[in-house]
Scaffold this motif. Sequence first.
Motif, PDB file in Angstrom:
ATOM      1  N   GLY A 124       0.704  -1.025   0.148  1.00  0.00           N
ATOM      2  CA  GLY A 124       0.102   0.171  -0.082  1.00  0.00           C
ATOM      3  C   GLY A 124       0.713   1.570  -0.056  1.00  0.00           C
ATOM      4  O   GLY A 124       0.304   2.362  -0.359  1.00  0.00           O
ATOM      5  N   HIS A 125       1.959   1.223   0.309  1.00  0.00           N
ATOM      6  CA  HIS A 125       2.675   2.438   0.729  1.00  0.00           C
ATOM      7  C   HIS A 125       2.942   3.577  -0.297  1.00  0.00           C
ATOM      8  O   HIS A 125       3.324   4.433  -0.198  1.00  0.00           O
ATOM      9  N   HIS A 126       2.911   3.041  -1.605  1.00  0.00           N
ATOM     10  CA  HIS A 126       3.101   3.556  -2.892  1.00  0.00           C
ATOM     11  C   HIS A 126       1.668   4.606  -3.136  1.00  0.00           C
ATOM     12  O   HIS A 126       1.566   5.431  -4.116  1.00  0.00           O
ATOM     13  N   PHE A 162       9.980   0.733   6.842  1.00  0.00           N
ATOM     14  CA  PHE A 162      11.335   0.308   6.589  1.00  0.00           C
ATOM     15  C   PHE A 162      11.476  -0.393   5.383  1.00  0.00           C
ATOM     16  O   PHE A 162      12.559  -1.172   5.024  1.00  0.00           O
ATOM     17  N   ASP A 163      10.520  -0.240   4.350  1.00  0.00           N
ATOM     18  CA  ASP A 163      10.597  -0.717   2.881  1.00  0.00           C
ATOM     19  C   ASP A 163      11.790  -0.188   2.450  1.00  0.00           C
ATOM     20  O   ASP A 163      12.319   0.833   2.723  1.00  0.00           O
ATOM     21  N   VAL A 164      12.566  -0.913   1.371  1.00  0.00           N
ATOM     22  CA  VAL A 164      13.697  -0.330   0.763  1.00  0.00           C
ATOM     23  C   VAL A 164      13.316   0.920  -0.099  1.00  0.00           C
ATOM     24  O   VAL A 164      13.907   1.719  -0.329  1.00  0.00           O
ATOM     25  N   HIS A 165      12.057   1.136  -0.521  1.00  0.00           N
ATOM     26  CA  HIS A 165      11.685   2.026  -1.363  1.00  0.00           C
ATOM     27  C   HIS A 165      10.789   3.136  -0.414  1.00  0.00           C
ATOM     28  O   HIS A 165      10.190   2.917   0.551  1.00  0.00           O
ATOM     29  N   HIS A 166      11.107   4.409  -0.674  1.00  0.00           N
ATOM     30  CA  HIS A 166      10.389   5.607   0.077  1.00  0.00           C
ATOM     31  C   HIS A 166       8.730   5.221  -0.044  1.00  0.00           C
ATOM     32  O   HIS A 166       8.288   5.202  -1.170  1.00  0.00           O
ATOM     33  N   PHE A 243      10.071  -5.853   3.284  1.00  0.00           N
ATOM     34  CA  PHE A 243      11.456  -6.530   3.654  1.00  0.00           C
ATOM     35  C   PHE A 243      12.363  -6.664   2.291  1.00  0.00           C
ATOM     36  O   PHE A 243      12.892  -7.803   2.260  1.00  0.00           O
ATOM     37  N   ASP A 244      12.020  -5.790   1.591  1.00  0.00           N
ATOM     38  CA  ASP A 244      12.985  -5.691   0.166  1.00  0.00           C
ATOM     39  C   ASP A 244      14.429  -5.176   0.223  1.00  0.00           C
ATOM     40  O   ASP A 244      15.026  -4.919  -0.555  1.00  0.00           O
ATOM     41  N   ALA A 245      14.692  -4.546   1.533  1.00  0.00           N
ATOM     42  CA  ALA A 245      16.127  -4.225   1.731  1.00  0.00           C
ATOM     43  C   ALA A 245      17.068  -5.515   2.204  1.00  0.00           C
ATOM     44  O   ALA A 245      18.077  -5.149   2.529  1.00  0.00           O
ATOM     45  N   GLU A 285       4.644  -4.851   3.380  1.00  0.00           N
ATOM     46  CA  GLU A 285       4.466  -3.901   2.135  1.00  0.00           C
ATOM     47  C   GLU A 285       5.419  -4.829   1.121  1.00  0.00           C
ATOM     48  O   GLU A 285       5.014  -5.724   0.560  1.00  0.00           O
ATOM     49  N   GLY A 286       6.863  -4.491   1.003  1.00  0.00           N
ATOM     50  CA  GLY A 286       7.475  -5.170  -0.243  1.00  0.00           C
ATOM     51  C   GLY A 286       8.395  -6.574   0.278  1.00  0.00           C
ATOM     52  O   GLY A 286       8.171  -6.737   1.645  1.00  0.00           O
ATOM     53  N   GLY A 287       9.039  -6.838  -0.480  1.00  0.00           N
ATOM     54  CA  GLY A 287       9.755  -8.141  -0.194  1.00  0.00           C
ATOM     55  C   GLY A 287       9.733  -9.178  -1.182  1.00  0.00           C
ATOM     56  O   GLY A 287       8.528  -9.523  -1.204  1.00  0.00           O
ATOM     57  N   TYR A 288      10.558  -9.349  -2.032  1.00  0.00           N
ATOM     58  CA  TYR A 288      10.371 -10.032  -3.223  1.00  0.00           C
ATOM     59  C   TYR A 288      11.316 -11.218  -3.723  1.00  0.00           C
ATOM     60  O   TYR A 288      11.080 -12.155  -4.264  1.00  0.00           O
ATOM     61  N   SER A 289      12.308 -11.689  -2.609  1.00  0.00           N
ATOM     62  CA  SER A 289      13.011 -12.727  -2.597  1.00  0.00           C
ATOM     63  C   SER A 289      12.055 -13.650  -1.662  1.00  0.00           C
ATOM     64  O   SER A 289      12.117 -13.457  -0.358  1.00  0.00           O
TER      65      SER A 289
HETATM   66 ZN   LIG Z   1       9.416  -1.709  -1.671  1.00  0.00          ZN
END
Ligand SMILES: [Zn+2]
Length: 307
Positions: A124-126, A162-166, A243-245, A285-289
Amino acid sequence: MLTAYLTHPDCERHQMGPDHPECPERLAVLNDHLLIKGLLDCMQAEEAPEVTDEQLLRVHCGLWLAQLQALSPASGYARLDADTLVNAYTLRAARRAAGAAVRAVDLVMSGQAPNAFCAVRPPGHHAKRSTGGGFCFFNNAAVGVAHALAVHGVQRVALVDFDVHHGDGSEDIWAGDDRVLLCSSYQHDLYPFRDAAPPASNVVLAPLPARSGGGAMREAVSQHWLPALQRFEPELLVISAGFDAHREDDMGNLGWSESDYQWVTEQLLQQARASARGRIVSCLEGGYSLSALARSAGAHVRVLVEA
Ligand SMILES: [Zn+2]
């Protein structure tokens, strides 16, 4: 009282095409990991309800709801932007994902759960007030924050990302609203290419250089987030938990590990205990691996479960 776990099968029916990184398997792998690690046994699982229009309209404009409805195809895919597609189940999944955040806030604010994790997609964060994008449609965490402010009588909510994307959508919605403190860390040279200047005094940005590693994150969080959170004294913490960082995730290259996610969650829990009776609502939010996502989210959830 057990940590609440909000999810719904509809969240796995939303798809954006074969080989898209934001895929249904993300939730399946995460769920399996929590099961195998015994964490699901220590949580109260609940199916996420659909968000209501009233709840959505606190952060989104009605035109965007109508546009997304109109875009939704009966079959196949419609395109919102280069990387964000809509299938026949997207709208329902997005309604469950936002509804999960609302229900989680209700459970935590009413004392039925000490904290909650929403295993949902789409993320959701974008999602901004008037449009989606970047794999996102409704800003789940922001809908949860708005619900806490509108219904539960809280004056101050911290939204931590704390997603890797703002989280540009969350910033679009909350910048300048002093009821919300927005803390965001992100790799600054990635989508959506946010420069470092915060737009308002309630936004605390921690832009991190590529390959800076978990140590740089811990330093930035200690220096920027934690003092701001201590001053703000939030009555509820909502986390945009991407968790994409992680070092195994190709989407970014900050090089974090599971222990970094554990550490940042512990810091937030400490703040929640100090000012918010421990109340935390965390939204995926994210995390793709897939493997790194499961292990990282597992480390995050374990802190919540053992709180
Ligand atoms: Zn992300």
